[in-house]
Design a protein around this motif. Structure first.
Motif, PDB file in Angstrom:
ATOM      1  N   LYS A  67      98.158  35.207  44.491  1.00 43.15           N
ATOM      2  CA  LYS A  67      99.315  34.231  43.837  1.00 43.15           C
ATOM      3  C   LYS A  67      99.965  33.624  45.326  1.00 43.15           C
ATOM      4  CE  LYS A  67     102.004  35.914  40.969  1.00 43.15           C
ATOM      5  NZ  LYS A  67     102.721  36.672  39.882  1.00 43.15           N
TER       6      LYS A  67
ATOM      7  N   GLU B  59      99.857  34.082  32.080  1.00 44.20           N
ATOM      8  CA  GLU B  59     100.540  34.514  33.477  1.00 44.20           C
ATOM      9  C   GLU B  59     101.427  35.863  33.330  1.00 44.20           C
ATOM     10  OE1 GLU B  59     101.141  31.973  36.702  1.00 44.20           O
ATOM     11  OE2 GLU B  59     100.315  30.431  35.523  1.00 44.20           O
TER      12      GLU B  59
ATOM     13  N   ASP C  60     100.248  39.539  34.589  1.00 37.60           N
ATOM     14  CA  ASP C  60     101.159  40.355  35.744  1.00 37.60           C
ATOM     15  C   ASP C  60     101.722  41.404  35.239  1.00 37.60           C
ATOM     16  OD1 ASP C  60     100.866  38.206  37.254  1.00 37.60           O
ATOM     17  OD2 ASP C  60     102.709  37.402  37.050  1.00 37.60           O
TER      18      ASP C  60
END
Length: 217
Positions: free
Chosen positions: A80, A121, A125
């Protein structure tokens, strides 16, 4: 020359030969990986593959990724950071690599259902952050994965209906065929614009991406 010196020099020679053999083996392995990647270029990225970053970015990082893999979790923040450092030039393409079997497959199903809801996303995560809760042989591990996804906004009922259509399993089956064709044997495995990394050193990934970005500017 004393016997001790002879033994010492002999040991040094053996170590030198061993180091050379390791170097040549690693170079050969990297060359084979590059050849396989070139021959299987069409299998590297599929239209169904999840993409994080600019879809038309000139630098493509392909990660063969297992959501149940501890090393993948460890590398995710660094990946990231790379995307954040080069937001216009890089994109991450995720290829599913379900080496942890049932746990991996269930997590992939959840991720794909989340992608259909435009929540890929945050669910990714969250699953990585809570990885220990849903991996292994623990009771209700699958339910914990679903609960984690729901906690960041996944509509579980809609997600289960999406999974029941069978489209996720078909996608996953294609990814398994591709990873075997390319010769992926561990996760995470990275390719940058088709170039395999000789190690999973985060600094090496960053440097290779940086070189590709500078080359294409």
């Amino acid at each position: 020359m004393t016997r001790r010196h002879i033994v010492f020099l002999s040991a040094l020679a053996v170590l030198a030969v061993f180091a050379a053999a390791v170097f040549l083996y690693q170079r050969h392995t990297l060359q084979v990986a590059a050849l396989q990647a070139s021959e299987q270029a069409g299998a590297m990225v599929r239209p169904h593959s999840p993409i994080i970053g600019a879809e038309d970015a000139p630098v493509t990082i392909v990660e063969f990724f297992d959501p149940a893999c501890e090393a993948c979790k460890a590398f995710h923040p660094r990946v990231k950071q790379i995307l954040a450092a080069f937001p216009r030039e890089t994109r991450l393409v995720i290829r599913y690599t379900p080496f942890h079997r049932e746990a991996s497959v269930e997590a992939v199903r959840i991720l794909e259902a989340a992608r259909a809801q435009r929540k890929f996303e945050p669910v990714l995560d969250a699953l990585l952050d809570g990885q220990r809760a849903w991996t292994g042989q623990r009771t209700n591990a699958s339910l914990r994965a679903w609960a984690i996804a729901q906690s960041v906004g996944l509509d579980v009922e809609q997600a289960r209906q999406y999974i029941a259509s069978g489209s996720v399993d078909a996608l996953l089956a294609q990814d398994v065929v591709d990873l075997k064709a390319i010769g992926v044997r561990a996760t995470p495995t990275f390719f940058v614009n088709g170039k395999p990394l000789s190690s999973t050193d985060p600094d090496q990934i960053f440097e290779l991406v940086k070189r590709e970005v500078e080359r294409l500017r």
